[in-house]
Design a protein around this motif. Structure first.
Motif, PDB file in Angstrom:
ATOM      1  N   LEU A  58       0.820  -1.213   0.000  1.00  0.00           N
ATOM      2  CA  LEU A  58       0.000   0.000   0.000  1.00  0.00           C
ATOM      3  C   LEU A  58       0.851   1.260   0.000  1.00  0.00           C
ATOM      4  CD1 LEU A  58      -2.839  -1.026   2.498  1.00  0.00           C
ATOM      5  CD2 LEU A  58      -3.019  -0.754   0.019  1.00  0.00           C
ATOM      6  N   GLU A  59       2.067   1.174   0.529  1.00  0.00           N
ATOM      7  CA  GLU A  59       2.958   2.333   0.569  1.00  0.00           C
ATOM      8  C   GLU A  59       3.758   2.500  -0.717  1.00  0.00           C
ATOM      9  OE1 GLU A  59       5.360   1.679   3.992  1.00  0.00           O
ATOM     10  OE2 GLU A  59       3.790   2.258   5.437  1.00  0.00           O
ATOM     11  N   SER A  60       3.733   1.490  -1.594  1.00  0.00           N
ATOM     12  CA  SER A  60       4.509   1.557  -2.832  1.00  0.00           C
ATOM     13  C   SER A  60       3.967   2.642  -3.755  1.00  0.00           C
ATOM     14  CB  SER A  60       4.472   0.199  -3.545  1.00  0.00           C
ATOM     15  OG  SER A  60       5.032   0.312  -4.838  1.00  0.00           O
ATOM     16  N   GLU A  61       4.849   3.435  -4.334  1.00  0.00           N
ATOM     17  CA  GLU A  61       4.414   4.499  -5.236  1.00  0.00           C
ATOM     18  C   GLU A  61       3.986   3.968  -6.596  1.00  0.00           C
ATOM     19  OE1 GLU A  61       7.514   7.266  -5.930  1.00  0.00           O
ATOM     20  OE2 GLU A  61       8.924   5.810  -6.757  1.00  0.00           O
ATOM     21  N   VAL A  62       4.250   2.696  -6.874  1.00  0.00           N
ATOM     22  CA  VAL A  62       3.859   2.121  -8.166  1.00  0.00           C
ATOM     23  C   VAL A  62       2.689   1.142  -8.018  1.00  0.00           C
ATOM     24  CG1 VAL A  62       6.171   2.366  -9.117  1.00  0.00           C
ATOM     25  CG2 VAL A  62       5.522   0.210  -8.026  1.00  0.00           C
ATOM     26  N   LYS A  63       2.045   1.096  -6.861  1.00  0.00           N
ATOM     27  CA  LYS A  63       0.986   0.103  -6.645  1.00  0.00           C
ATOM     28  C   LYS A  63      -0.175   0.276  -7.628  1.00  0.00           C
ATOM     29  CE  LYS A  63      -1.527   2.689  -3.032  1.00  0.00           C
ATOM     30  NZ  LYS A  63      -0.731   3.939  -3.200  1.00  0.00           N
ATOM     31  N   ASP A  64      -0.523   1.524  -7.950  1.00  0.00           N
ATOM     32  CA  ASP A  64      -1.636   1.745  -8.888  1.00  0.00           C
ATOM     33  C   ASP A  64      -1.266   1.315 -10.299  1.00  0.00           C
ATOM     34  OD1 ASP A  64      -3.245   2.773  -6.887  1.00  0.00           O
ATOM     35  OD2 ASP A  64      -2.585   4.832  -7.219  1.00  0.00           O
ATOM     36  N   VAL A  65       0.005   1.513 -10.682  1.00  0.00           N
ATOM     37  CA  VAL A  65       0.464   1.085 -12.007  1.00  0.00           C
ATOM     38  C   VAL A  65       0.371  -0.433 -12.112  1.00  0.00           C
ATOM     39  CG1 VAL A  65       2.421   1.012 -13.595  1.00  0.00           C
ATOM     40  CG2 VAL A  65       1.992   3.070 -12.224  1.00  0.00           C
ATOM     41  N   ALA A  66       0.933  -1.124 -11.127  1.00  0.00           N
ATOM     42  CA  ALA A  66       0.941  -2.583 -11.166  1.00  0.00           C
ATOM     43  C   ALA A  66      -0.458  -3.164 -11.008  1.00  0.00           C
ATOM     44  CB  ALA A  66       1.852  -3.116 -10.057  1.00  0.00           C
ATOM     45  N   GLY A  67      -1.314  -2.485 -10.245  1.00  0.00           N
ATOM     46  CA  GLY A  67      -2.646  -3.022  -9.979  1.00  0.00           C
ATOM     47  C   GLY A  67      -3.657  -2.752 -11.066  1.00  0.00           C
ATOM     48  N   PHE A  68      -3.274  -2.014 -12.110  1.00  0.00           N
ATOM     49  CA  PHE A  68      -4.230  -1.639 -13.152  1.00  0.00           C
ATOM     50  C   PHE A  68      -4.819  -2.867 -13.846  1.00  0.00           C
ATOM     51  CE2 PHE A  68      -4.841  -0.474 -17.725  1.00  0.00           C
ATOM     52  CZ  PHE A  68      -6.005   0.252 -17.542  1.00  0.00           C
ATOM     53  N   LEU A  69      -4.012  -3.885 -14.095  1.00  0.00           N
ATOM     54  CA  LEU A  69      -4.482  -5.089 -14.786  1.00  0.00           C
ATOM     55  C   LEU A  69      -4.881  -6.187 -13.814  1.00  0.00           C
ATOM     56  CD1 LEU A  69      -1.815  -5.276 -17.646  1.00  0.00           C
ATOM     57  CD2 LEU A  69      -4.141  -4.364 -17.769  1.00  0.00           C
ATOM     58  N   PHE A  70      -5.020  -5.854 -12.549  1.00  0.00           N
ATOM     59  CA  PHE A  70      -5.330  -6.839 -11.520  1.00  0.00           C
ATOM     60  C   PHE A  70      -6.722  -7.418 -11.735  1.00  0.00           C
ATOM     61  CE2 PHE A  70      -5.787  -8.377  -7.141  1.00  0.00           C
ATOM     62  CZ  PHE A  70      -4.512  -8.892  -6.938  1.00  0.00           C
ATOM     63  N   PRO A  71      -6.893  -8.741 -11.664  1.00  0.00           N
ATOM     64  CA  PRO A  71      -8.225  -9.341 -11.871  1.00  0.00           C
ATOM     65  C   PRO A  71      -9.165  -9.002 -10.716  1.00  0.00           C
ATOM     66  CG  PRO A  71      -6.664 -11.004 -11.148  1.00  0.00           C
ATOM     67  CD  PRO A  71      -5.859  -9.762 -11.403  1.00  0.00           C
ATOM     68  N   PRO A  72     -10.471  -8.974 -10.958  1.00  0.00           N
ATOM     69  CA  PRO A  72     -11.428  -8.697  -9.881  1.00  0.00           C
ATOM     70  C   PRO A  72     -11.311  -9.725  -8.758  1.00  0.00           C
ATOM     71  CG  PRO A  72     -12.508  -8.600 -12.030  1.00  0.00           C
ATOM     72  CD  PRO A  72     -11.136  -9.168 -12.254  1.00  0.00           C
ATOM     73  N   LEU A  73     -11.475  -9.259  -7.531  1.00  0.00           N
ATOM     74  CA  LEU A  73     -11.376 -10.150  -6.368  1.00  0.00           C
ATOM     75  C   LEU A  73     -12.401 -11.268  -6.468  1.00  0.00           C
ATOM     76  CD1 LEU A  73     -10.128 -10.739  -3.591  1.00  0.00           C
ATOM     77  CD2 LEU A  73     -11.830  -9.193  -2.591  1.00  0.00           C
ATOM     78  N   ALA A  74     -13.609 -10.960  -6.901  1.00  0.00           N
ATOM     79  CA  ALA A  74     -14.656 -11.985  -6.996  1.00  0.00           C
ATOM     80  C   ALA A  74     -14.242 -13.104  -7.946  1.00  0.00           C
ATOM     81  CB  ALA A  74     -15.963 -11.344  -7.458  1.00  0.00           C
ATOM     82  N   GLU A  75     -13.486 -12.752  -8.992  1.00  0.00           N
ATOM     83  CA  GLU A  75     -13.035 -13.758  -9.948  1.00  0.00           C
ATOM     84  C   GLU A  75     -12.044 -14.715  -9.298  1.00  0.00           C
ATOM     85  OE1 GLU A  75     -10.098 -13.431 -13.691  1.00  0.00           O
ATOM     86  OE2 GLU A  75     -12.008 -12.386 -13.976  1.00  0.00           O
TER      87      GLU A  75
END
Length: 618
Positions: free
Chosen positions: A561-578
């Motif tokens: 959560l403190e990483s400055e690149v978390k939003d970049v890396a999380g952009f292609l993250f699959p939905p939690l429900a999936e």
């Protein structure tokens, strides 16, 4: 408690928490013809029940039990919308079942809510739960209430009081259409990300140096204000054909903003747009600009467009230049924003899912004297989908076969978007679809948000949009010619921007900032990938002390959560429900399911991070 006391207790809460609602209730007229058409009678259970025009709105035997039954299985698991409040039995039961769920009560007639407050003690319902009321009106209040739900998860749940909805079927149908339009946005966004997310990342990676080299649209904000000249926005709907012969005269009187799909049309009719807006990242969208060089036109683009679009200063094979110059608007995606925020913020433009929405917001920021819009039909007048000669039409004709004629494409375009009939701007009805109605909702909200901007529709056969009146083109033609003034103003603006943005000192400083941002991005992604991979192994590894393992995973989550690149890396993250649907650990073992899900989450994060690294280091 007698009825006077019930009303007074409910009203005190309404006045304290909903002051505008209190005024509506105190002034509420009887919309139905005659107060005798509205009756309150005791049900067999002793609870009050409502009768309107001889129709029982609730069960005449046990309205409380009926309300609980209606609240048991609403359509959706997110925020609740109740269509037709009546005496509030279903809304109250739903609130009791899920106390933290936001509830929007939509009631056509204020006096029906007043009857409920006069006859039932609703003080707990009004104070304990998160309730909003939308009473009557033309839908603006409902749109405002829906905007408040943007941060609430889940699919909107719906409860209908069939009797009340049936008495005002047209009004409630309009309300339900707004709700469906709003609800479908997340489905559209999720499906779009799944389909095109990697394409956006690849485009951004290839276009990253354009973020360094091109100025932002913020430099153009308000530039047209000194002239107060009108703007003509050319969208790509069928009604664009109506103004084709008039385009040269219109261009003498207004600054011209085109969308990518309409640039070729304008050029073919002797008009070079002053600005062309391109935001779609797909390959076929870039093809709209093929063989349509506009060396007098300024490109306005988002940094995730297909890379060929941003080769704006490369010469075509015939020696022509695609565009005179280019500006970028703020990126819609985390990778682009990461670089921009550390290098050169560009200036935001609205994004409503269509290039026409972004083009309108760009026209608004210029600060001219009103926006005249052609081709914004958001419908299929006379079953037409685009102006004559659009790339879609040309391509379908070129690929036409005996058993797959061009008409097949038109049928798909009309049918596949879930078409329905809606009010037309000139009166009557016109065919539209689910996707186009989404854009309509966006425009309606923006017109209300910026009431000082005067918008004029040149598409009388298009979809009716509140705040968007139809104006005859003769009104624009009656304005004095301003082309020489517009050209001089733009020349002065561009010269000033070139002097500031492209000075040797500024270019050198910007290059240094870019190098720092790019290096930091790669370093951050490498560190996050390593952390996620190690954590996935930890969560799926041999069992150890529960408390120690949970603490270690908690520390990992904090670092992510403190990483400055978390939003970049999380952009292609699959939905939690999936991810949850693939779990093998039984629900009877919550600790084991938590570890399995954690391992999947970390593994997915490592994979998306590696994808970004692969693309950025090619």
């Amino acid at each position: 408690m007698n009825l006077n006391s019930i009303w007074e207790a409910n009203l005190r809460i309404i006045e304290a928490q909903y002051p505008g609602l209190a005024a509506q209730l105190l002034q509420a007229p009887g919309d139905y013809p005659g107060e005798g058409d509205i009756l309150i009678e005791p049900a067999s259970s002793g609870d009050p029940t409502l009768i309107v025009q001889g129709i029982h709105i609730h069960s005449p035997r046990d309205p409380v039990r009926e309300g609980r039954r209606l609240a048991e299985n609403p359509e959706g698991d997110g925020p609740l919308i109740v269509l037709g409040f009546g005496l509030g039995y279903a809304a109250e039961a739903a609130a009791q079942a899920k106390p933290d769920r936001p509830i929007i009560v939509v009631e056509r007639h204020p006096f029906i809510l007043k009857k409920a407050l006069e006859n039932r003690d609703l003080t707990t319902f009004l104070t304990k739960y998160k309730v909003l009321f939308v009473l009557g009106g033309n839908g603006e209040a409902l749109n405002a209430a829906l905007r408040l739900l943007k941060d609430d998860g889940g699919k909107i749940a719906l409860i209908r009081n069939r009797a009340l909805v049936g008495l005002d079927a047209e009004w409630y149908a309009g309300a339900e259409q707004r709700i469906k339009t709003w609800s479908s946005r997340e489905d559209v966004n999720t499906a779009t990300l799944r389909r095109f997310g990697k394409r956006w990342v690849r485009n951004l990676a290839l276009n990253r140096e354009a973020i360094r080299d091109l100025p932002g649209v913020s430099h153009l904000a308000g530039c047209l204000a000194p002239l107060s000249a009108p703007v003509l926005l050319a969208a790509a709907g069928p009604s664009l054909d109506r103004i084709a012969p008039l385009l040269p005269e219109l261009a003498e009187r207004a600054l011209i903003v085109a969308v990518d799909t309409s640039q070729r049309f304008l050029l073919a009719h002797g008009v070079a747009p002053d600005f062309t807006v391109v935001v779609d990242p797909q390959y076929w969208n870039a093809r709209h600009l093929d063989r349509a060089p506009a060396p007098k036109t300024c490109l306005i683009a988002e940094s995730a467009v297909y890379p060929s679009v941003l080769r704006w200063n490369h010469r075509n094979t015939d020696g022509s230049v695609p565009f005179a110059r280019a500006f970028l608007c703020a990126s819609l995606f985390p990778l682009g924003r990461f670089i921009e925020d550390r290098l050169d913020p560009k200036g935001s433009l609205g994004a409503g899912g269509s290039v026409a929405t972004t083009a309108w917001d760009f026209a608004r920021t210029l600060g001219g004297g009103g926006i005249w819009i052609a081709g914004l039909d958001l419908s299929f007048p006379n079953l037409k989908t685009h102006f004559r000669g659009a790339l879609f039409e040309t391509r379908s004709l070129a690929e036409s076969l005996r058993f797959k004629p061009a008409e097949t494409w038109s049928v798909h375009a009309l049918r596949d978007g879930h078409p329905f009939r809606a009010p037309s701007a000139r009166g009557g009805e016109v065919l539209t679809d689910k996707r186009l109605s989404l854009y309509s909702s966006w425009f309606e909200n923006q017109f209300r948000r910026y009431p000082a901007v005067k918008n004029h529709s040149l598409s009388p056969d298009g979809l009716a949009i509140p705040g968007f009146p139809v104006s005859p083109v003769e009104e624009l033609l009656a304005l004095p010619p301003r082309r020489a003034e517009i050209n001089q103003l733009l020349d002065d603006v561009f010269a000033r921007i070139d002097g500031d943005f492209n000075s040797p000192t500024e270019r050198e400083a910007r290059s240094a900032r870019y190098k720092t941002a790019y290096t930091g991005l790669l370093r951050g992604l490498e560190g996050l990938k390593k952390l996620a991979s190690e954590s996935a192994d930890l969560a799926s590894g041999p069992a150890e002390n529960h408390e120690r393992l949970l603490k270690r995973l908690g520390d990992v989550n904090r670092l992510i959560l403190e990483s400055e690149v978390k939003d970049v890396a999380g952009f292609l993250f699959p939905p939690l429900a999936e991810l949850e649907t693939t779990l093998r650990t039984p629900e009877s073992d919550p600790y084991g399911r938590y570890l399995e899900l954690s391992a999947k989450l970390y593994r997915s994060l490592a994979e998306t991070t590696q994808y970004h690294l692969d693309i950025l280091t090619r």
